[in-house]
Design a protein around this motif. Structure first.
Motif, short mmCIF file in Angstrom:
data_model
loop_
_atom_site.label_atom_id
_atom_site.label_comp_id
_atom_site.label_asym_id
_atom_site.label_seq_id
_atom_site.Cartn_x
_atom_site.Cartn_y
_atom_site.Cartn_z
N LEU A 187 6.14 -4.46 -10.92
CA LEU A 187 7.26 -5.30 -10.51
C LEU A 187 7.89 -4.84 -9.20
CD1 LEU A 187 9.03 -5.87 -13.95
CD2 LEU A 187 7.41 -7.36 -12.77
N VAL A 188 7.64 -3.61 -8.77
CA VAL A 188 8.24 -3.12 -7.53
C VAL A 188 7.66 -3.84 -6.33
CG1 VAL A 188 8.58 -1.11 -6.06
CG2 VAL A 188 8.74 -0.87 -8.54
N TYR A 189 6.33 -3.77 -6.17
CA TYR A 189 5.68 -4.43 -5.04
C TYR A 189 5.83 -5.96 -5.12
CZ TYR A 189 3.45 0.01 -3.85
OH TYR A 189 3.22 1.31 -3.48
N LEU A 190 5.59 -6.50 -6.29
CA LEU A 190 5.66 -7.96 -6.42
C LEU A 190 7.09 -8.47 -6.33
CD1 LEU A 190 2.99 -8.70 -9.17
CD2 LEU A 190 2.77 -8.63 -6.68
N GLY A 191 8.06 -7.64 -6.70
CA GLY A 191 9.45 -8.04 -6.52
C GLY A 191 9.79 -8.19 -5.04
N ILE A 192 9.31 -7.26 -4.22
CA ILE A 192 9.53 -7.36 -2.78
C ILE A 192 8.86 -8.60 -2.22
CG2 ILE A 192 9.14 -6.22 -0.56
CD1 ILE A 192 9.19 -3.55 -2.06
N CYS A 193 7.61 -8.84 -2.62
CA CYS A 193 6.87 -10.01 -2.14
C CYS A 193 7.56 -11.31 -2.54
CB CYS A 193 5.45 -10.00 -2.69
SG CYS A 193 4.42 -8.66 -2.10
N SER A 194 8.00 -11.39 -3.78
CA SER A 194 8.59 -12.63 -4.28
C SER A 194 9.95 -12.91 -3.65
CB SER A 194 8.72 -12.56 -5.80
OG SER A 194 7.47 -12.34 -6.41
N LEU A 195 10.77 -11.88 -3.50
CA LEU A 195 12.08 -12.07 -2.89
C LEU A 195 11.95 -12.51 -1.44
CD1 LEU A 195 13.88 -8.95 -4.42
CD2 LEU A 195 14.45 -11.34 -4.88
N MET A 196 11.08 -11.84 -0.69
CA MET A 196 10.86 -12.24 0.70
C MET A 196 10.17 -13.59 0.78
SD MET A 196 12.31 -9.87 2.35
CE MET A 196 11.78 -10.13 4.04
N LEU A 221 2.67 -9.83 3.19
CA LEU A 221 1.27 -9.41 3.28
C LEU A 221 1.14 -7.90 3.06
CD1 LEU A 221 0.01 -11.50 6.34
CD2 LEU A 221 -0.50 -11.86 3.92
N ILE A 222 2.06 -7.13 3.62
CA ILE A 222 1.98 -5.68 3.47
C ILE A 222 2.09 -5.27 2.01
CG2 ILE A 222 3.18 -3.51 3.97
CD1 ILE A 222 3.92 -4.68 6.71
N TYR A 223 3.10 -5.78 1.31
CA TYR A 223 3.34 -5.32 -0.06
C TYR A 223 2.42 -6.01 -1.07
CZ TYR A 223 7.26 -2.57 1.51
OH TYR A 223 8.03 -1.61 2.12
N LEU A 224 1.94 -7.20 -0.73
CA LEU A 224 0.94 -7.81 -1.62
C LEU A 224 -0.37 -7.04 -1.56
CD1 LEU A 224 0.21 -10.06 -3.56
CD2 LEU A 224 -0.40 -11.49 -1.61
N ASN A 225 -0.76 -6.58 -0.37
CA ASN A 225 -1.95 -5.75 -0.26
C ASN A 225 -1.78 -4.43 -1.00
OD1 ASN A 225 -3.59 -7.47 1.26
ND2 ASN A 225 -2.63 -6.83 3.18
N LYS A 226 -0.58 -3.86 -0.95
CA LYS A 226 -0.32 -2.63 -1.70
C LYS A 226 -0.46 -2.88 -3.20
CE LYS A 226 2.71 -0.20 1.54
NZ LYS A 226 4.04 0.45 1.72
N ALA A 227 0.05 -4.03 -3.66
CA ALA A 227 -0.06 -4.35 -5.09
C ALA A 227 -1.51 -4.53 -5.50
CB ALA A 227 0.75 -5.61 -5.39
N LEU A 228 -2.30 -5.20 -4.66
CA LEU A 228 -3.70 -5.43 -4.99
C LEU A 228 -4.51 -4.14 -4.92
CD1 LEU A 228 -4.28 -8.80 -3.08
CD2 LEU A 228 -4.14 -8.47 -5.56
N ASP A 229 -4.13 -3.22 -4.05
CA ASP A 229 -4.82 -1.93 -3.97
C ASP A 229 -4.49 -1.03 -5.16
OD1 ASP A 229 -6.06 -2.59 -1.63
OD2 ASP A 229 -4.54 -1.66 -0.34
N THR A 230 -3.33 -1.24 -5.76
CA THR A 230 -2.87 -0.35 -6.82
C THR A 230 -3.17 -0.89 -8.21
OG1 THR A 230 -1.05 0.33 -5.36
CG2 THR A 230 -0.88 0.94 -7.69
N PHE A 231 -3.04 -2.20 -8.40
CA PHE A 231 -3.17 -2.80 -9.73
C PHE A 231 -4.31 -3.81 -9.75
CE2 PHE A 231 1.28 -1.70 -8.99
CZ PHE A 231 1.54 -0.85 -10.07
N ASN A 232 -4.69 -4.19 -10.97
CA ASN A 232 -5.77 -5.16 -11.18
C ASN A 232 -5.34 -6.53 -10.68
OD1 ASN A 232 -7.82 -6.82 -12.16
ND2 ASN A 232 -8.15 -5.50 -13.94
#
Length: 264
Positions: free
Chosen positions: A112-121, A166-177
């Motif tokens: 929820l940390v990375y995706l929260g940033i992506c969704s809010l922005m 894009l930055i934080y979505l890539n981080k989420a995809l690199d970290t989670f399934n």
């Protein structure tokens, strides 16, 4: 081409209608994967596809009418109203808290940390892109909006928000399934985008309670179908380890060999 069409859709239709209909792309992707990549859709996956279609039809039937502003200055008036300013301040405060405090401690363990940033922005991205699209439409109609500083402000905000996403979505995809990231991100992004659009553009203004309730039910149906489709997705078997062999035997030590020097 799809993103260009999506951009044009935001010009002529409210975000309450356009954003949830993005779930239809998930259905198209699942069908293409079934026929072109031989990926099997499970029975519950079919139920998820049907739920997305039913929810989308309900949203389209009860969608509000689009009220297109007559200039970028009108959009600026909507963007500077107290209710939306409160939303912007709350959004940016939440993003700063997630980036500065929660990401270093929980970014690698909590999705929820990375995706929260992506969704809010992302919610700010959509309203900015909608403003840019309306400015382009008005300019093509003969009412140039290029000279207004508000046009360039919305463009700057959109660029910053897109890069951050894009930055934080890539981080989420690199970290989670990815099968977990996709449905969670879709749910959070769509929900926050609808909230931002309703506050800024007043999409539900003039609608009765029955229509609004029907749109919410259709939206929940689409979200449920999206989650079901991703959860029941067929998992590919992991590839065998490199260099393994079924009849592999470890080599014998050289001192177990036969011959004149076998006692060595």
């Amino acid at each position: 081409m799809g993103e260009i069409a999506n951009f044009v859709a935001y010009i002529y239709a409210p975000a309450v209608l356009v954003t949830p209909l993005g779930a239809l792309s998930i259905i198209v992707s699942a069908c293409l994967a079934h026929f072109l990549l031989n990926e099997r859709i499970q029975k519950m996956g079919i139920v998820g596809c049907v739920s997305c279609i039913v929810g989308s039809v309900v949203i389209v039937i009860h969608a509000p009418q689009e009220h297109t502003p007559s200039s970028v200055q009108d959009i600026w008036t909507l963007a500077t109203q107290p209710a939306f300013l409160v939303y912007v301040v709350a959004t940016l405060s939440a993003v700063l808290a997630l980036v500065l405090h929660f990401e270093p401690h929980y970014g690698q363990t909590n999705i929820l940390v990375y995706l929260g940033i992506c969704s809010l922005m992302g919610s700010l991205t959509v309203v900015s892109i909608k403003a840019i699209g309306i400015a382009i439409k008005l300019t093509l109609d003969g009412m140039s909006q290029i000279a207004y500083p508000q046009t360039w402000f919305f463009l700057t905000v959109a660029v910053i928000c897109v890069i951050t996403q894009l930055i934080y979505l890539n981080k989420a995809l690199d970290t989670f399934n990815a099968t977990l990231v996709s449905p969670v991100y879709y749910v959070m992004f769509t929900t926050l985008t609808i909230i931002a659009s309703v506050i800024m553009f007043k999409d539900w203004s003039g609608q009765n309670a029955g229509s609004i309730a029907s749109e919410i039910c259709g939206f929940i149906t689409v979200l449920s179908g999206t989650i079901i489709l991703h959860v029941t997705r067929e998992q590919e078997p992991p590839p065998p380890p490199v260099g393994t062999c079924r009849t592999h035997h470890p080599p014998s030590p050289f001192w177990q060999g036969k011959g004149r020097n076998s006692k060595l």
